[in-house]
Design an enzyme around this catalytic site. Structure first.
Site, PDB file in Angstrom:
ATOM      1  N   ASN A  45      47.968  30.257  38.472  1.00 24.39           N
ATOM      2  CA  ASN A  45      46.629  30.805  38.676  1.00 24.39           C
ATOM      3  C   ASN A  45      46.173  31.548  37.424  1.00 24.39           C
ATOM      4  OD1 ASN A  45      48.640  32.696  39.462  1.00 24.39           O
ATOM      5  ND2 ASN A  45      47.205  33.848  40.707  1.00 24.39           N
ATOM      6  N   ILE A  46      44.885  31.420  37.149  1.00 21.44           N
ATOM      7  CA  ILE A  46      44.282  32.027  35.959  1.00 21.44           C
ATOM      8  C   ILE A  46      43.017  32.736  36.420  1.00 21.44           C
ATOM      9  CG2 ILE A  46      43.363  31.608  33.642  1.00 21.44           C
ATOM     10  CD1 ILE A  46      44.868  28.843  33.762  1.00 21.44           C
ATOM     11  N   GLU A  47      43.040  34.066  36.349  1.00 21.86           N
ATOM     12  CA  GLU A  47      41.928  34.850  36.898  1.00 21.86           C
ATOM     13  C   GLU A  47      40.910  35.211  35.818  1.00 21.86           C
ATOM     14  OE1 GLU A  47      43.777  38.078  39.095  1.00 21.86           O
ATOM     15  OE2 GLU A  47      44.404  36.650  40.666  1.00 21.86           O
ATOM     16  N   CYS A  56      42.981  28.449  40.836  1.00 21.26           N
ATOM     17  CA  CYS A  56      44.282  28.516  41.507  1.00 21.26           C
ATOM     18  C   CYS A  56      45.314  27.654  40.775  1.00 21.26           C
ATOM     19  CB  CYS A  56      44.165  28.008  42.936  1.00 21.26           C
ATOM     20  SG  CYS A  56      43.126  29.001  44.007  1.00 21.26           S
ATOM     21  N   GLU A  58      47.291  25.422  42.012  1.00 20.96           N
ATOM     22  CA  GLU A  58      47.293  24.012  42.439  1.00 20.96           C
ATOM     23  C   GLU A  58      46.255  23.219  41.660  1.00 20.96           C
ATOM     24  OE1 GLU A  58      47.142  26.740  44.251  1.00 20.96           O
ATOM     25  OE2 GLU A  58      47.959  26.473  46.267  1.00 20.96           O
ATOM     26  N   CYS A  87      44.723  27.393  49.320  1.00 21.19           N
ATOM     27  CA  CYS A  87      43.386  27.730  49.805  1.00 21.19           C
ATOM     28  C   CYS A  87      42.607  26.446  50.129  1.00 21.19           C
ATOM     29  CB  CYS A  87      42.637  28.577  48.774  1.00 21.19           C
ATOM     30  SG  CYS A  87      41.906  27.614  47.436  1.00 21.19           S
ATOM     31  N   CYS A  90      41.525  24.219  47.127  1.00 24.45           N
ATOM     32  CA  CYS A  90      42.622  23.407  46.573  1.00 24.45           C
ATOM     33  C   CYS A  90      42.983  22.274  47.516  1.00 24.45           C
ATOM     34  CB  CYS A  90      43.836  24.287  46.290  1.00 24.45           C
ATOM     35  SG  CYS A  90      43.572  25.371  44.872  1.00 24.45           S
TER      36      CYS A  90
HETATM   37  N1  THU Z   1      45.631  31.492  44.528  1.00 24.20           N
HETATM   38  C1  THU Z   1      46.230  30.340  44.104  1.00 24.20           C
HETATM   39  O1  THU Z   1      46.575  30.201  42.926  1.00 24.20           O
HETATM   40  N2  THU Z   1      46.434  29.350  45.013  1.00 24.20           N
HETATM   41  C2  THU Z   1      46.058  29.427  46.325  1.00 24.20           C
HETATM   42  O2  THU Z   1      46.073  28.432  47.013  1.00 24.20           O
HETATM   43  C3  THU Z   1      45.638  30.714  46.872  1.00 24.20           C
HETATM   44  C4  THU Z   1      45.170  31.705  45.877  1.00 24.20           C
HETATM   45  C5  THU Z   1      45.399  32.563  43.563  1.00 24.20           C
HETATM   46  C6  THU Z   1      43.966  32.814  43.225  1.00 24.20           C
HETATM   47  C7  THU Z   1      44.007  34.250  42.785  1.00 24.20           C
HETATM   48  O3  THU Z   1      44.377  34.293  41.422  1.00 24.20           O
HETATM   49  C8  THU Z   1      45.132  34.857  43.596  1.00 24.20           C
HETATM   50  O4  THU Z   1      45.899  33.762  44.073  1.00 24.20           O
HETATM   51  C9  THU Z   1      44.666  35.694  44.773  1.00 24.20           C
HETATM   52  O5  THU Z   1      43.769  35.011  45.557  1.00 24.20           O
END
Ligand code: THU
Length: 134
Positions: A45-47, A56, A58, A87, A90
């Site tokens: 994940n990269i925010e 996300c 995935e 989520c 994804c």
């Molecule tokens: N996140 C994912 O990488 N995959 C998911 O299916 C659920 C959420 C990440 C997004 C965000 O960076 C962090 O988790 C919190 O939501």
């Protein structure tokens, strides 16, 4: 190249999770996507400080693989501290390419909590066939 085991995919997802950029949620996610021909693409994940551009793990893995020419996938391992489930966004993106994808959900210690399929996670999904392009 031998097909990786579920545990090898989990290990690849854990390795990918080490690159997670998640200063806002502190929720580390790693993914490892197995292509039909046996290649493995990692993702994390990269925010973003403006939140909505966040990607996300995935989808990072899917985008990496598709951008390298892959469109057929057989499995994905996803690791988080609590073996969290992908989520909805994804799920939809994975359904685009692989509705029968095997989905392995594990924790960051490498323990698998659930092995399921994308069809189980996204029943009655909306896929490319609906638009007659698939
Ligand atoms: N996140 C994912 O990488 N995959 C998911 O299916 C659920 C959420 C990440 C997004 C965000 O960076 C962090 O988790 C919190 O939501």
């Amino acid at each position: 190249m031998p097909i990786p085991s579920d545990q090898q995919l989990i290990d690849a997802a854990i390795a990918a999770s080490e690159h997670a950029y998640m200063p806002y949620s502190n929720y580390r996610v790693g993914a490892a996507l197995l292509t039909a021909d046996g290649a493995v693409y990692g993702g994390c994940n990269i925010e973003s400080v403006s939140f909505t551009p966040t990607v996300c793990a995935e989808r990072t893995a899917v985008f990496k693989a598709v951008s390298e020419g892959h469109r057929e996938f057989s499995a994905i391992a996803v690791v988080t501290r609590d073996a969290g489930s992908p989520c909805g966004v994804c799920r939809q993106m994975m359904y685009e390419f692989a509705p029968d994808l095997r989905v392995i959900l594990a924790d960051l210690d490498g323990k698998a909590h659930l092995v399921t399929t994308l069809r189980e996670l996204l029943p009655h999904g909306f896929g490319p066939m609906r638009l007659d392009t698939g």
